[in-house]
Design a protein around this motif. Structure first.
Motif, PDB file in Angstrom:
ATOM      1  N   VAL A 166       0.766  -1.021   0.098  1.00 57.79           N
ATOM      2  CA  VAL A 166      -0.127   0.065   0.026  1.00 57.79           C
ATOM      3  C   VAL A 166       0.902   1.333   0.078  1.00 57.79           C
ATOM      4  CG1 VAL A 166      -0.230   0.184   2.601  1.00 57.79           C
ATOM      5  CG2 VAL A 166      -1.908   1.088   0.920  1.00 57.79           C
ATOM      6  N   GLY A 167       0.588   2.282  -0.918  1.00 56.17           N
ATOM      7  CA  GLY A 167       1.502   3.438  -0.832  1.00 56.17           C
ATOM      8  C   GLY A 167       0.459   4.644  -1.552  1.00 56.17           C
ATOM      9  N   ALA A 168       1.167   5.750  -1.354  1.00 58.15           N
ATOM     10  CA  ALA A 168       0.800   6.822  -1.920  1.00 58.15           C
ATOM     11  C   ALA A 168       1.339   6.986  -3.558  1.00 58.15           C
ATOM     12  CB  ALA A 168       1.142   8.192  -1.146  1.00 58.15           C
ATOM     13  N   SER A 169       0.454   7.875  -4.368  1.00 57.32           N
ATOM     14  CA  SER A 169       1.087   7.720  -5.555  1.00 57.32           C
ATOM     15  C   SER A 169       0.461   8.905  -6.490  1.00 57.32           C
ATOM     16  CB  SER A 169       0.353   6.199  -6.495  1.00 57.32           C
ATOM     17  OG  SER A 169      -1.345   6.585  -6.112  1.00 57.32           O
ATOM     18  N   VAL A 170       1.193   9.043  -7.315  1.00 57.16           N
ATOM     19  CA  VAL A 170       0.868  10.289  -8.355  1.00 57.16           C
ATOM     20  C   VAL A 170       0.894   9.695  -9.733  1.00 57.16           C
ATOM     21  CG1 VAL A 170       1.916  12.450  -9.474  1.00 57.16           C
ATOM     22  CG2 VAL A 170       2.457  11.718  -6.957  1.00 57.16           C
ATOM     23  N   LEU A 171      -0.548  10.129 -10.397  1.00 58.16           N
ATOM     24  CA  LEU A 171      -0.868   9.612 -11.698  1.00 58.16           C
ATOM     25  C   LEU A 171      -0.877  10.723 -12.662  1.00 58.16           C
ATOM     26  CD1 LEU A 171      -2.499   7.751 -13.568  1.00 58.16           C
ATOM     27  CD2 LEU A 171      -4.581   8.759 -12.753  1.00 58.16           C
ATOM     28  N   SER A 172      -0.232  10.506 -13.924  1.00 61.50           N
ATOM     29  CA  SER A 172      -0.136  11.502 -14.813  1.00 61.50           C
ATOM     30  C   SER A 172      -0.875  10.637 -16.364  1.00 61.50           C
ATOM     31  CB  SER A 172       1.140  11.703 -15.629  1.00 61.50           C
ATOM     32  OG  SER A 172       1.007  12.763 -16.748  1.00 61.50           O
ATOM     33  N   GLN A 173      -1.612  11.436 -17.072  1.00 58.33           N
ATOM     34  CA  GLN A 173      -2.495  10.773 -18.086  1.00 58.33           C
ATOM     35  C   GLN A 173      -2.521  11.991 -19.236  1.00 58.33           C
ATOM     36  OE1 GLN A 173      -6.081   9.480 -16.266  1.00 58.33           O
ATOM     37  NE2 GLN A 173      -7.161  11.475 -16.609  1.00 58.33           N
ATOM     38  N   GLN A 174      -2.730  11.071 -20.511  1.00 56.84           N
ATOM     39  CA  GLN A 174      -2.351  12.281 -21.574  1.00 56.84           C
ATOM     40  C   GLN A 174      -3.361  11.496 -22.545  1.00 56.84           C
ATOM     41  OE1 GLN A 174      -1.239  15.454 -21.613  1.00 56.84           O
ATOM     42  NE2 GLN A 174      -2.503  15.455 -23.081  1.00 56.84           N
ATOM     43  N   SER A 175      -4.331  12.185 -23.161  1.00 58.58           N
ATOM     44  CA  SER A 175      -5.037  11.698 -24.364  1.00 58.58           C
ATOM     45  C   SER A 175      -4.050  11.801 -25.593  1.00 58.58           C
ATOM     46  CB  SER A 175      -6.359  12.450 -24.800  1.00 58.58           C
ATOM     47  OG  SER A 175      -7.180  12.528 -23.691  1.00 58.58           O
ATOM     48  N   LEU A 176      -4.315  10.572 -26.407  1.00 56.66           N
ATOM     49  CA  LEU A 176      -3.423  10.303 -27.748  1.00 56.66           C
ATOM     50  C   LEU A 176      -4.359  10.716 -29.086  1.00 56.66           C
ATOM     51  CD1 LEU A 176      -1.811   6.929 -26.994  1.00 56.66           C
ATOM     52  CD2 LEU A 176      -0.730   9.277 -26.632  1.00 56.66           C
ATOM     53  N   THR A 177      -5.608  10.950 -28.997  1.00 57.88           N
ATOM     54  CA  THR A 177      -6.480  11.206 -30.072  1.00 57.88           C
ATOM     55  C   THR A 177      -7.258  12.423 -29.824  1.00 57.88           C
ATOM     56  OG1 THR A 177      -8.187   9.618 -29.346  1.00 57.88           O
ATOM     57  CG2 THR A 177      -6.468   8.781 -30.864  1.00 57.88           C
ATOM     58  N   ILE A 178      -7.806  13.125 -30.965  1.00 55.88           N
ATOM     59  CA  ILE A 178      -8.709  14.229 -30.619  1.00 55.88           C
ATOM     60  C   ILE A 178     -10.151  13.796 -29.765  1.00 55.88           C
ATOM     61  CG2 ILE A 178     -10.210  16.033 -31.755  1.00 55.88           C
ATOM     62  CD1 ILE A 178      -7.929  16.329 -33.837  1.00 55.88           C
ATOM     63  N   ASN A 179     -10.679  12.696 -29.978  1.00 57.40           N
ATOM     64  CA  ASN A 179     -11.771  12.460 -29.552  1.00 57.40           C
ATOM     65  C   ASN A 179     -11.637  11.869 -28.051  1.00 57.40           C
ATOM     66  OD1 ASN A 179     -10.884   9.873 -30.242  1.00 57.40           O
ATOM     67  ND2 ASN A 179     -12.549   9.402 -31.588  1.00 57.40           N
ATOM     68  N   LYS A 180     -10.452  11.665 -27.720  1.00 59.33           N
ATOM     69  CA  LYS A 180     -10.180  11.222 -26.575  1.00 59.33           C
ATOM     70  C   LYS A 180     -10.463   9.790 -26.215  1.00 59.33           C
ATOM     71  CE  LYS A 180      -9.593  15.388 -23.981  1.00 59.33           C
ATOM     72  NZ  LYS A 180      -9.993  16.008 -22.522  1.00 59.33           N
ATOM     73  N   LYS A 181     -10.589   8.775 -27.186  1.00 64.55           N
ATOM     74  CA  LYS A 181     -10.863   7.608 -26.933  1.00 64.55           C
ATOM     75  C   LYS A 181      -9.579   6.821 -26.419  1.00 64.55           C
ATOM     76  CE  LYS A 181     -14.982   6.632 -28.511  1.00 64.55           C
ATOM     77  NZ  LYS A 181     -16.198   5.964 -27.630  1.00 64.55           N
ATOM     78  N   LEU A 182      -8.322   7.137 -26.942  1.00 66.87           N
ATOM     79  CA  LEU A 182      -7.182   6.420 -26.478  1.00 66.87           C
ATOM     80  C   LEU A 182      -6.277   7.429 -25.570  1.00 66.87           C
ATOM     81  CD1 LEU A 182      -5.927   3.742 -27.273  1.00 66.87           C
ATOM     82  CD2 LEU A 182      -4.539   4.676 -28.852  1.00 66.87           C
ATOM     83  N   GLN A 183      -5.970   6.732 -24.387  1.00 71.12           N
ATOM     84  CA  GLN A 183      -5.163   7.590 -23.502  1.00 71.12           C
ATOM     85  C   GLN A 183      -4.094   6.900 -22.971  1.00 71.12           C
ATOM     86  OE1 GLN A 183      -7.318  10.295 -20.512  1.00 71.12           O
ATOM     87  NE2 GLN A 183      -6.774   8.411 -19.172  1.00 71.12           N
ATOM     88  N   LEU A 184      -3.127   7.595 -22.496  1.00 73.66           N
ATOM     89  CA  LEU A 184      -1.787   6.935 -22.019  1.00 73.66           C
ATOM     90  C   LEU A 184      -1.482   7.389 -20.756  1.00 73.66           C
ATOM     91  CD1 LEU A 184       0.942   5.365 -22.714  1.00 73.66           C
ATOM     92  CD2 LEU A 184       1.928   7.918 -23.191  1.00 73.66           C
ATOM     93  N   SER A 185      -1.242   6.656 -19.751  1.00 79.73           N
ATOM     94  CA  SER A 185      -1.041   6.909 -18.321  1.00 79.73           C
ATOM     95  C   SER A 185       0.045   6.467 -17.736  1.00 79.73           C
ATOM     96  CB  SER A 185      -2.527   6.145 -17.691  1.00 79.73           C
ATOM     97  OG  SER A 185      -2.391   4.940 -17.648  1.00 79.73           O
ATOM     98  N   ALA A 186       0.776   7.293 -16.773  1.00 82.21           N
ATOM     99  CA  ALA A 186       1.980   6.694 -16.131  1.00 82.21           C
ATOM    100  C   ALA A 186       1.741   6.884 -14.432  1.00 82.21           C
ATOM    101  CB  ALA A 186       3.020   7.558 -16.727  1.00 82.21           C
TER     102      ALA A 186
END
Length: 297
Positions: free
Chosen positions: A184-204
């Motif tokens: 169990v831990g604290a976390s930071v999320l980053s996400q970014q859309s890869l398409t204009i319609n935001k159907k596909l997204q990359l996350s880290a």
């Protein structure tokens, strides 16, 4: 006459095609009539005519309240800037342990196990199963902070013959091992859309916390319990496809890193805490491959 009409219709089509434009509405309420050329994940690129001169521009997707594509240039699509404030993720898959097995293999060999038995045991034990869950509060469309939980399970079961090296006895029986690692831990999320319609997204994701180790071993008629805890770090890279505006299917790869510098051993009669030297510290690191669902609300 027919030629004049045909020429007029052709000219009208060219004019209308030239006038077909997309429209961007920013979060501040400004409207830009333009031609959207591409979306590179974080940016929307466009061209527009100003006093007969074509200029190029770009906007961050979080600056856009609405994007309306003209029917002449493509399907109508919308981007809303009022992002969902919470993200809940549940995943599961396989986990492959990354620690060395040299010492374990050497001990088994000294006890008289064959190389085939040693290989079989470690092949079973090194590949396990894991599941995880996380929840994040999005502070803006691309960054969130929250908590992550991970459970890993691995086991091995083998029929063995032990040689106590006394020249007289051989012991036959079962050797079973079950290992559980809770994190169990604290976390930071980053996400970014890869398409204009935001159907596909990359996350880290990156997370730091505490791992709780438990190993239950049964050798012939004897039982051993090992427990311990250690600081741990996990990083994750994932790809999501949105099936609805609030639900996505995700694939991810995760690196879990942790090492035990002491363990508590209990044989059912006595217990002892063993501090491990630096070259004896036990790695419980693993590489995870997962699939799961993400919920936005």
């Amino acid at each position: 006459m027919k030629k004049i009409m045909l020429f007029s219709l052709l000219l009208l089509g060219i004019v209308l095609a030239g006038q077909a434009q997309d429209r961007i509405v920013t979060v501040s309420g400004d409207t830009i009539d333009c031609q959207v050329t591409k979306s590179s994940g974080r940016w929307i690129h466009f061209t527009l005519q100003q006093q007969g001169i074509e200029t190029q521009g770009k906007l961050k997707q979080e600056q856009v309240s609405q994007l309306i594509r003209s029917e002449a240039t493509g399907p109508i699509a919308f981007i809303q800037s009022d992002w969902k404030k919470w993200r809940l993720s549940v995943s599961g898959g396989i986990a492959y342990q990354l620690g060395t097995t040299d010492d374990s293999r050497k001990d088994m060999q000294e006890q008289g196990l064959t190389q085939a038995q040693i290989d079989d045991y470690h092949d079973q034990f090194m590949l396990g199963w894991q599941s995880s869950a996380s929840i994040h509060r999005m502070v803006n469309p691309t960054v969130g902070v929250g908590l992550q939980y991970r459970l890993m399970y691995s086991d091995a079961d083998l029929r063995i013959t032990l040689d106590p090296q006394d020249g007289n006895h051989l012991y036959h029986g079962q050797m079973t091992e079950r290992m559980y690692i809770n994190y169990v831990g604290a976390s930071v999320l980053s996400q970014q859309s890869l398409t204009i319609n935001k159907k596909l997204q990359l996350s880290a994701l990156i997370s730091a916390g505490v791992a709780f180790y438990r190993d239950e071993t049964e050798i012939l008629e004897g039982n051993l319990l090992f427990t311990g805890e250690a600081l741990a770090l996990t990083t994750e890279l994932g790809l999501e496809y949105f099936v609805t505006p609030k639900i996505s299917i995700g694939l991810s790869a995760n690196l879990f890193a942790s090492k035990l510098n002491k363990v508590k051993m209990d044989n059912g009669y006595t217990s002892d805490t063993i501090k491990l030297d630096e070259d004896e510290q036990q790695s419980i690191s693993a590489l995870d491959l997962s699939t799961g669902l993400r919920f936005y609300f």
